[in-house]
Structure formats: C-alpha cells, structure tokens
Design an enzyme around this catalytic site. Structure first.
Site, PDB file in Angstrom:
ATOM      1  N   HIS A   1      -3.527   0.549  -2.840  1.00 41.50           N
ATOM      2  CA  HIS A   1      -4.489   1.348  -1.782  1.00 41.50           C
ATOM      3  C   HIS A   1      -6.108   1.209  -2.202  1.00 41.50           C
ATOM      4  O   HIS A   1      -6.282   2.024  -3.834  1.00 41.50           O
ATOM      5  CB  HIS A   1      -4.231   2.361  -1.515  1.00 41.50           C
TER       6      HIS A   1
ATOM      7  N   ASP B   1       0.533  -1.122   0.174  1.00 40.00           N
ATOM      8  CA  ASP B   1      -0.053   0.096   0.075  1.00 40.00           C
ATOM      9  C   ASP B   1       0.968   0.972  -0.206  1.00 40.00           C
ATOM     10  O   ASP B   1       1.739   1.483   1.021  1.00 40.00           O
ATOM     11  CB  ASP B   1      -1.024  -0.096   1.319  1.00 40.00           C
TER      12      ASP B   1
END
Length: 520
Positions: free
Chosen positions: A414, A383
C-alpha cells in the site's frame, strides 16, 4: 506508552511468525499468492492486452509490462484500459510503466505489510520546507494549503506569474502526512513542479473554527481550494495526486465538477474505490486499531466543542473505522445530515438508513461517468489495506471508460512499490530547475517507482493534448483558408446581395479583413 509497546510486540510477532512464503520466495510461491488473490497471471496479461488490441509486435508486449524475452516481467505490471489514441500514446512514451522491478527474496521490503507500515509510519528527514496558506471558506471554516519549497529558497513564495505546473497532493482521509507524501513533494520539486498539500478541516494542525468536519467524499472544500490555486497561479497547469483513502475525495471532486475541474490529469496512488464496503468489512485488527487510535488522538483536542453536535461518548468508545464514521456523520439529528430515523428508534441512535444515505452522498464513484480528464490508478495486488483485488478494484470501469487507466502490479503493498535498485538508496533533493532525470538516475536518488510513473504520465498526457491542439489549429487554419477563397469569389460576384443581408455582409467583410492581414 503501553499501547505502543503492545503494537511493537504485535509487529515483532508478525515478522517472526508470518509465513515467509506468503510474501517472499520463488516464482511458485508468487503464483500461489496470485491464486490466493483470485487473479491468475494469464488473466492479468489478457486484461492488459485488451487496451492494446490495435497494436502489434514489440510495442504491445512492452506496453503491458511484458518482455518477449523474459517471463519474469510478464507478471510484474499490467496496464488495463480501454483502447484509445491516448492509451496508445501512453504505451509508447511511458517507459516507466514496464520498468518496475519489485524487491524479492528474504528482505523486509518484499513484504507488502512491512513496506506499507514503513511508508506510513516511519519518519522521513526531508529537505523540503512548507509555507502554509490558511483558507477561510464560505461558511467560515478553515482548510490549509502547504506549499513545498526547497531549503535554498528561504521560504520565499513563488510569483503569481510563474508558469510552473502545480501539483495538488491530497493525503489520506485521516490527515497523516506520510513518507510517501514527503518524498513525492521532493521529487516533484526536482522536476519543476510547485507541490501543494491539501489539509482538511482539523487535519495536520489546521484549526477547527466551525462545528463541522469534512465528510469522506464531500468536495465542497476542495473546490474552493482549487479556485484559490487558480487565482494565485493562473498561468500554470494543475495536476492532482491522491494517496490511499484520499482518493475518495479526489474522485468525488472530478466526478462532480466534470469538465470544470481545472485539472489537466490526475493520479490515485493505492486508492480505495468501494469505500462503504471498505469501512464495513474493516482491516486486519493491528491496522484498524492503529488508524482508530490515531483518529481519536486528532479529535480529542476538540472533544468539548464537538460535544455540542455529536455524542462524544459514542465516538471515543468506538473500536472500528465504521463506528467512528457513524458517530461523526450518521447520527440522527446531526447538523448537516439528512437521515430520517425509522419508527421505534431513539433520536440519538444510529440507523442503517443513515449509513446508507451517507454513502449515497459520499461514495467516490457515484459520478464517475462525469469525469472528463485522464485518471491513472496505481495499485498492487498484494495491497494489505485495500483488500482482495477482484472485489475491491472495479476492473470493468477501466475496461469501458476511456478516461481511466490502471497500473496493476503483482507486488508493492500500500503506497510502497519498493524496487531492487531503490531499496537502500536515500532520497535527495535535485538541483533547482533541473530537467526530468532518466530512469536510472532517479532510482539512484531513491525515487519511488510510483512517483516516476505518475510524473511520466503527466508529461505524456500533456504532450498528447498539446499535439492534439496543434493538429486542431492546423486543421482549422486550413479550413479557414479555403473559406476565404470562396468568400472573396462570392463577394466579387454579388455585392448587392450582401447589401440586402447585413449579417452576411458583416461576415464576408470580416473574412476579407482576416485574409488581407494573413497575406501580409
């Protein structure tokens, strides 16, 4: 226009210059990425096995996302949680948890950065329409609930007698409605849910009627919105989903309300847990520059009104997310804040004590021990927004608290979680009232893997609670039947004793009436 051209050039440079081995390529490159994140494959596997220590054989391998016949799936996804009856039930019935096949190879969807930007910024033509409810709060402020409805309903409202489950969606803290939110509404509608998107004050076209903005982790407005939902749809179960930094608001609400949250289960998609350090450390400058610019554009229409309570010059000259948050909520003397300026500082300056005091009231995990419902967090190790996994994900929380479950994937970015089969498929709205589709059919419609996982999590937790409730009722009925027999014997043996104790006579009379109606 010049700013957008600069952003386009930056993205182009990232695509061309960024080393492909950072995101693409072979298993050795994947191992190097995991080592760079400080997380080994064996460590992730060991953590996943902790939640299934009481299970053996194939069930344990499947629950951790591990296929005994394949090493590739051994590093795809891991479920990290504390061993419990609910955890065992999820491991057995949530097949989606072990069916994640991320995009690999030389494709832009294999890049965590690019798929994150795509899900956040790229437009999405969704067949879903929205009907807005503006809610006036106790302090005369306004928040909005956007109810998602399919196009064939012609914007008709759902009856208050509907028993369909409600899905409350909390977008990111900046108010941006992303592709991820729109596709989640579309998928939820096709599975029989009633999606409602919560918009904070001044977000997504909601008018700002008071000189007060919602603080990062203040759940007061959300609490009133939930009460309205329960009033409007009293017969439907309530589930909640948060996206990105919006998870701070959801976790704060669940912690403050505890068992009175009215929520059956909740899911956090790519959540930000340690928010103070997230604001302090900042993001990579292209992402931070874009978020700061977006927030300034949204607040610029209220510049004159906000000038009565905050220093707008400081606000609009800030170049970081922390600077914006401090200018909005942490200035000494700001209405609604309680910081005390130290000696030697001016009344309008920011001070470290105000920043720390602000996060004491707004840190999402401040009341985490009070959460009383199952909460699933779906996170990716790569992420680019949340940051390093070991320092930003509280793994000890999931290992010790039976209410928290973590799905940790190697890839996904993300709020991305692109899959091989769903990479080129376009989303489409399912038929009204259709039952849950199998995994392959949902992937063919372009449903995100994370959306499949959260819907399956909701279904499994609901089935588990229903089974527990039935077993409790059956046990209570058996205990009651045994008490009736004893009560009848006691009543026949000594009626005079009951006359001397009116409370005992009343209880036995009630038991006798219940037993008589039961035998009929």
């Amino acid at each position: 226009m010049l700013g957008w051209l600069v952003a386009l050039c930056v993205v182009t440079l990232v695509v061309l210059i960024w080393p492909g081995s950072k995101y693409f390529g072979t298993d050795r490159q994947t191992d190097a990425l995991l080592q760079g994140l400080g997380i080994s494959q064996q460590a992730a596997k060991d953590k996943a096995e902790r939640c299934i220590s009481d299970r053996e054989g194939g069930d344990g391998a499947q629950a951790a996302g591990v296929d005994p016949l394949s090493d590739e799936k051994a590093r795809t996804v891991a479920l990290i949680c504390k061993p419990s009856a609910l955890a065992n039930y999820l491991l057995k019935h949530c097949r989606t948890f072990s069916n994640y096949s991320p995009c690999v190879g030389w494709t832009w969807r294999a890049s965590a950065f690019l798929q994150s930007v795509y899900e956040a910024c790229w437009p999405y033509e969704s067949p879903v329409q929205f009907v807005r409810d503006n809610l006036q709060l106790s302090d005369d402020g306004l928040v909005a609930l956007d109810w998602a409805v399919p196009s064939y309903q012609k914007r008709r409202r759902t009856s208050s007698h509907s028993t369909s489950p409600i899905l409350l969606i909390i977008p990111n803290s900046f108010g941006k409605i992303t592709r991820n939110v729109l596709k989640l509404c579309e998928t939820a509608l096709s599975h029989g849910y009633l999606p409602a998107v919560f918009n904070r004050r001044s977000h997504n076209g909601t008018p700002l009627t008071t000189l007060k903005l919602q603080q990062f982790g203040d759940p007061a407005d959300l609490r009133e919105a939930v009460r309205y939902i329960r009033y409007r749809q009293p017969a439907g179960r309530l589930y909640a989903v948060s996206e990105s930094s919006g998870s701070g608001l959801l976790l704060s609400y669940l912690g403050e309300c505890g068992s009175s949250s009215y929520v059956t289960a909740a899911v956090c998609l790519s959540p930000v847990f340690r928010c103070q350090s997230w604001f302090e450390n900042g993001l990579c400058w292209p992402l931070q520059w874009a978020l700061v610019l977006y927030q300034k554009i949204c607040l610029s229409r209220y510049r004159t009104a906000l000038g009565e309570t905050i220093h707008t010059d400081t606000l609009f000259s800030s170049c970081s997310l922390r600077g914006l948050e401090e200018a909005l909520f942490c200035q000494a003397g700001h209405a609604g804040s309680t910081p005390v300026a130290p000696a030697g500082t001016t009344s309008g300056s920011n001070c470290p004590c105000a920043w720390d005091a602000y996060w004491e009231r707004n840190e999402p995990l401040r009341d985490v021990d009070e959460v009383a419902i199952p909460v699933l967090s779906v996170c990716a190790q790569d992420d680019p927004v949340r940051g390093d996994t070991q320092s930003t994900v509280p793994l000890e929380l999931f290992e010790t608290n039976p209410h928290f479950f973590l799905l940790l994937t190697d890839r996904g970015g993300h709020c991305g979680f692109s899959t091989q089969s769903g990479g080129s498929a376009a989303g489409a709205l399912g038929a009204a009232g259709s039952a849950a589709a199998p995994s392959g059919e949902m992937e063919s419609r372009g449903t995100n893997w994370s959306h499949q996982a959260l819907l399956e999590f909701f279904r499994a937790t609901t089935d588990f609670f229903n089974a527990e409730e039935r077993s409790k009722q059956l046990a209570a009925r058996r205990r009651g039947l045994g008490g009736v027999v004893g009560g009848r014997v006691f009543r026949n043996r000594s009626v005079s004793t009951c006359k001397r104790v009116p409370a005992c006579s009343h209880n036995i009379h009630a038991i006798f009436n219940w037993q008589r109606s039961y035998t009929r």
